[in-house]
Design a protein around this motif. Sequence first.
Motif, mmCIF file in Angstrom:
data_model
loop_
_atom_site.group_PDB
_atom_site.id
_atom_site.type_symbol
_atom_site.label_atom_id
_atom_site.label_comp_id
_atom_site.label_asym_id
_atom_site.label_seq_id
_atom_site.Cartn_x
_atom_site.Cartn_y
_atom_site.Cartn_z
ATOM 1 N N VAL A 168 0.858 -1.186 0.000
ATOM 2 C CA VAL A 168 0.000 0.000 0.000
ATOM 3 C C VAL A 168 0.894 1.235 0.000
ATOM 4 C CG1 VAL A 168 -1.704 1.338 1.276
ATOM 5 C CG2 VAL A 168 -1.917 -1.153 1.156
ATOM 6 N N VAL A 169 0.719 2.084 -1.006
ATOM 7 C CA VAL A 169 1.494 3.311 -1.142
ATOM 8 C C VAL A 169 0.536 4.488 -1.081
ATOM 9 C CG1 VAL A 169 3.151 4.587 -2.538
ATOM 10 C CG2 VAL A 169 3.154 2.078 -2.586
ATOM 11 N N VAL A 170 0.768 5.411 -0.146
ATOM 12 C CA VAL A 170 -0.138 6.530 0.098
ATOM 13 C C VAL A 170 0.601 7.842 -0.151
ATOM 14 C CG1 VAL A 170 -1.554 7.686 1.833
ATOM 15 C CG2 VAL A 170 -1.379 5.192 1.837
ATOM 16 N N SER A 171 -0.034 8.759 -0.869
ATOM 17 C CA SER A 171 0.563 10.085 -1.043
ATOM 18 C C SER A 171 -0.041 11.037 -0.017
ATOM 19 C CB SER A 171 0.320 10.606 -2.457
ATOM 20 O OG SER A 171 -1.044 10.908 -2.662
ATOM 21 N N LEU A 172 0.829 11.850 0.608
ATOM 22 C CA LEU A 172 0.407 12.807 1.632
ATOM 23 C C LEU A 172 1.167 14.115 1.463
ATOM 24 C CD1 LEU A 172 0.540 10.449 4.768
ATOM 25 C CD2 LEU A 172 -1.533 11.230 3.609
ATOM 26 N N ARG A 173 0.493 15.199 1.775
ATOM 27 C CA ARG A 173 1.189 16.489 1.755
ATOM 28 C C ARG A 173 2.039 16.668 3.015
ATOM 29 N NH1 ARG A 173 -3.619 20.528 -0.436
ATOM 30 N NH2 ARG A 173 -4.080 19.336 -2.327
ATOM 31 N N ARG A 174 1.535 16.137 4.111
ATOM 32 C CA ARG A 174 2.257 16.205 5.376
ATOM 33 C C ARG A 174 2.076 14.896 6.122
ATOM 34 N NH1 ARG A 174 3.348 21.471 7.213
ATOM 35 N NH2 ARG A 174 3.389 20.704 9.345
ATOM 36 N N LEU A 175 2.961 14.627 7.057
ATOM 37 C CA LEU A 175 2.838 13.425 7.880
ATOM 38 C C LEU A 175 2.081 13.688 9.178
ATOM 39 C CD1 LEU A 175 6.324 11.749 7.466
ATOM 40 C CD2 LEU A 175 4.104 10.759 6.864
ATOM 41 N N TYR A 176 1.968 14.939 9.575
ATOM 42 C CA TYR A 176 1.221 15.315 10.773
ATOM 43 C C TYR A 176 1.658 14.521 12.003
ATOM 44 C CZ TYR A 176 -1.823 17.142 7.094
ATOM 45 O OH TYR A 176 -2.316 17.800 5.992
ATOM 46 N N GLY A 177 2.926 14.187 12.080
ATOM 47 C CA GLY A 177 3.424 13.436 13.222
ATOM 48 C C GLY A 177 3.106 11.960 13.188
ATOM 49 N N MET A 178 2.555 11.459 12.068
ATOM 50 C CA MET A 178 2.151 10.057 11.968
ATOM 51 C C MET A 178 3.203 9.197 11.278
ATOM 52 S SD MET A 178 -0.851 9.664 13.393
ATOM 53 C CE MET A 178 -0.276 10.810 14.657
ATOM 54 N N ASP A 179 4.449 9.670 11.202
ATOM 55 C CA ASP A 179 5.482 8.917 10.504
ATOM 56 C C ASP A 179 5.739 7.558 11.116
ATOM 57 O OD1 ASP A 179 6.376 10.932 12.484
ATOM 58 O OD2 ASP A 179 8.290 9.884 12.295
ATOM 59 N N ILE A 180 5.444 7.391 12.398
ATOM 60 C CA ILE A 180 5.698 6.112 13.061
ATOM 61 C C ILE A 180 4.820 4.991 12.508
ATOM 62 C CG2 ILE A 180 3.991 6.431 14.916
ATOM 63 C CD1 ILE A 180 6.060 5.190 16.830
ATOM 64 N N LEU A 181 3.734 5.345 11.827
ATOM 65 C CA LEU A 181 2.828 4.328 11.298
ATOM 66 C C LEU A 181 3.392 3.637 10.059
ATOM 67 C CD1 LEU A 181 -0.643 6.150 11.510
ATOM 68 C CD2 LEU A 181 0.313 4.478 13.113
ATOM 69 N N PHE A 182 4.292 4.300 9.347
ATOM 70 C CA PHE A 182 4.726 3.798 8.047
ATOM 71 C C PHE A 182 6.026 3.009 8.132
ATOM 72 C CE2 PHE A 182 1.918 7.293 7.009
ATOM 73 C CZ PHE A 182 1.161 6.751 5.992
#
Length: 320
Positions: free
Chosen positions: A295-309
């Motif tokens: 699963v590849v997701v495009s995001l403008r920002r990570l909003y502090g959620m980088d730990i999920l990936f």
Amino acid sequence: MRRYGKVFWASAFEDEATFRANMAKLGYEFGDRLVFWEAPLGDVEAFFNALVDAVARERPEALVIDSVTAFLPHGGLDLLQNLLYRVVRKMGVDVFLTAERQVAEQLTYLADNVIELRYEVYPYGSFRELVVRKVRGGPAGYTTPFLIVEGEGFIPLAPPPGGARPTALETGTCIVKLAGGVYKGAATAVVGPMGSGKTTLMLTVAKALKDGGKRVAYINVGGGGSLVAEKYGVEAVDVEFNITQLLQALLKLTGRGYDAVFIRGLDAFDKAFGREAFVRALRCVVRASRVGPAVVVSLRRLYGMDILFDVIIRVGEDFA
């Protein structure tokens, strides 16, 4: 329930014809293995005594009471404890109790198998969670989000037992140098501001995988994805700003053996419904990646959620 030869199902909510029809739509056919009992709501003590008599006649291997909440007013816990003693100790039947949150916590010291069901509805989708409070011979105390999808059945968003090692898919594109490729069983985020080339990068990788014989799809949240994807010859799926619809689309692709799914537009949940909706969508999508394709997701920002990936690829300006 598949491991039991005969199951006795007591329900306060459905008649047998409705229950079997609903299960058939989800792909479940129980046949003669399941004895369905339309539980009469009334005197609680009379109900439990009648249930014991019915179980004694049918001699099932498992008994399901769905939901026990409906049968526990006014001292019902004491009556339930007596039922469990008579059924489990005397007959050797495995008992499964489903209950809502306010009751499930009270049942863990009574039964060997207690499952709490949660259902919440929001403007951006509905959420179902199964909380395993207690289970005989297995781990308890965990929560699994799940979907009920017509034609697909009960779909838990849980990783395979023991965890599956992510598998790299060779793309022959620049993403190999950046991250080694994309990985089945893992989630990759492509992060960058508007106009930085995230969509182009994802569709280039998707086309390379397709040309290499892999099954790929491009999901666009909010619609319009097919207009871009068709230029690359990539299958597109448009969904509304609804997390339930998004997960249904993703899990249907998983069930059909797709190798990779690319998702654009998750940021819109933040703008339309707020940060909580965005985080819910993100968590659900990442969790779904553990049970199927890359699963590849495009995001403008990570909003502090980088730990999920598992993998993060930044393009354009470095946004954190």
